[in-house]
Design a protein around this motif. Structure first.
Motif, PDB file in Angstrom:
ATOM      1  N   VAL A  21       8.482  -2.853 -11.812  1.00 59.48           N
ATOM      2  CA  VAL A  21       8.129  -2.276 -10.345  1.00 59.48           C
ATOM      3  C   VAL A  21       6.862  -2.787  -9.867  1.00 59.48           C
ATOM      4  N   ARG A  22       5.916  -2.683 -10.463  1.00 62.27           N
ATOM      5  CA  ARG A  22       4.479  -3.207  -9.931  1.00 62.27           C
ATOM      6  C   ARG A  22       4.748  -4.694  -9.556  1.00 62.27           C
ATOM      7  N   TYR A  23       5.304  -5.609 -10.231  1.00 63.90           N
ATOM      8  CA  TYR A  23       5.295  -7.012  -9.984  1.00 63.90           C
ATOM      9  C   TYR A  23       6.248  -7.269  -8.688  1.00 63.90           C
ATOM     10  N   PHE A  24       7.205  -6.164  -8.592  1.00 65.14           N
ATOM     11  CA  PHE A  24       8.065  -6.392  -7.644  1.00 65.14           C
ATOM     12  C   PHE A  24       7.312  -5.933  -6.385  1.00 65.14           C
ATOM     13  N   TYR A  25       6.462  -5.149  -6.284  1.00 64.54           N
ATOM     14  CA  TYR A  25       5.645  -4.905  -5.049  1.00 64.54           C
ATOM     15  C   TYR A  25       4.574  -6.050  -4.929  1.00 64.54           C
ATOM     16  N   VAL A  26       3.969  -6.593  -6.024  1.00 67.68           N
ATOM     17  CA  VAL A  26       2.940  -7.629  -5.889  1.00 67.68           C
ATOM     18  C   VAL A  26       3.615  -8.981  -5.025  1.00 67.68           C
ATOM     19  N   ARG A  27       4.869  -9.297  -5.460  1.00 74.03           N
ATOM     20  CA  ARG A  27       5.400 -10.196  -4.772  1.00 74.03           C
ATOM     21  C   ARG A  27       5.900 -10.004  -3.453  1.00 74.03           C
ATOM     22  N   GLN A  28       6.196  -8.729  -3.203  1.00 75.29           N
ATOM     23  CA  GLN A  28       6.942  -8.462  -1.787  1.00 75.29           C
ATOM     24  C   GLN A  28       5.754  -8.395  -0.840  1.00 75.29           C
ATOM     25  N   MET A  29       4.784  -7.704  -1.378  1.00 74.91           N
ATOM     26  CA  MET A  29       3.241  -7.673  -0.262  1.00 74.91           C
ATOM     27  C   MET A  29       2.561  -8.837  -0.371  1.00 74.91           C
TER      28      MET A  29
END
Lengths: 153, 153, 153
Positions: A21-29
């Motif tokens: 989930v964290r990596y999802f947000y890193v890429r999204q942001m």
């Protein structure tokens, strides 16, 4: 919004799922902060919806509307490099297989002289779903802290 | 610099490896913020190199040069307690066994009156290698966001 | 305080345990930032003690005193939404089964106009214990960075 509903003991997701989930947000942001509005919108599901307590009118729904809204928001920061900072994240699985994710966030803005300031802090509620093995945002709801004080939500 | 190259789906490292990397940085940054320049430099490999987009001339290479550069940088913050803040970190294994780690960072500075300000936000690219079981920095490249705006890198 | 004592190689806790500790703090800090002083105090053990380098007199000890101190601290921020931000956290198991947890923290404050400022950065030392399967704070010691500069601890 209930920031404290899960204050009692509750199951913790696995560290591997939390990290996904964290990596999802890193890429999204990174996509958002780099100005890639269309690719940012692709991190939402087809029926994704983006609520923001500062907005009036119907929330952007679907990738085309979300891309347009992201592009408009970026236009509000000319000559500034934005960076999103997240903290205090909880990932909570729902019975339907989706993930309810909550966190606080703040956007820093660095200008060409090196000066840094910050936009109002926010509390975010996300619903993530998995399609073809990939996480997508089905909804995002952003609660601006300054609007809580001035009577909004 | 490519902050968005890995925007698509990609394998996620294990949470245990990610945490090992995080702890490496916690210890490295505490050494730096506490002013232990030599010990900070020991977190780099013998051939470690430290690129900074704000620097002119050849980048510090090897522990002695990195220690000297760290000491000089600390001298720029007299009467201030610096703290490094990291976020949006991705750890990506390379075919040669090294780790390519990217993240954003900002340094807060607290003075004796309690006032806090921030240095320009940065994007960092690190290459980590493992020697005798221990992680070491083989290279670090710091991209200052204000310099991106003013035409630098 | 020794921020660098564990700078050398040392065993890393499992990512699952680290995440459990992180989630403990997320819930604890949401309670504090939302103003739930009593529920915040319940995250401490019966004999919990709260040291703060800015305080004079005996530190709050036990849940009733900690709740009162938290409530008094919240009263110092009228018209502001506080958010705690943590980073650079290490979780280190002790031989007696407790966890020694260290991290840096800063509190942002957003006012009704959207302006954001920050309280002095701090370094925190916590001792966590497990009772009936649940983590609790047996002690917290907060070291304000501005007081280090002005001669305090």
């Amino acid at each position: 919004m209930s920031q404290t509903a899960s204050a009692g003991p509750s199951p913790v997701v696995s560290a591997d799922l939390h990290l996904e989930v964290r990596y999802f947000y890193v890429r999204q942001m990174r996509l958002l902060d780099e100005g890639h509005s269309e690719e940012f919108a692709e991190t939402f599901s087809d029926d994704g919806v983006f609520h923001h307590t500062s907005a009036t009118g119907a929330p952007p729904r679907g990738r085309a509307e979300i891309a347009a809204a992201a592009k408009a928001a970026l236009g509000l920061r000319p000559g500034l490099v934005p960076r999103h900072w997240f903290d205090m994240m909880l990932v909570e699985p729902r019975a339907d297989g989706s993930l309810y994710v909550t966190y606080q966030a703040v956007v820093s803005r660095t200008d060409a002289t090196g000066a840094v300031d910050f936009e109002p802090t926010v509390f975010v509620e996300d619903e993530l779903v998995r399609e073809d093995g990939r996480l997508l945002n089905r909804s995002r709801t952003i609660h601006r802290d300054d609007l809580r004080l001035s009577g909004g939500r």
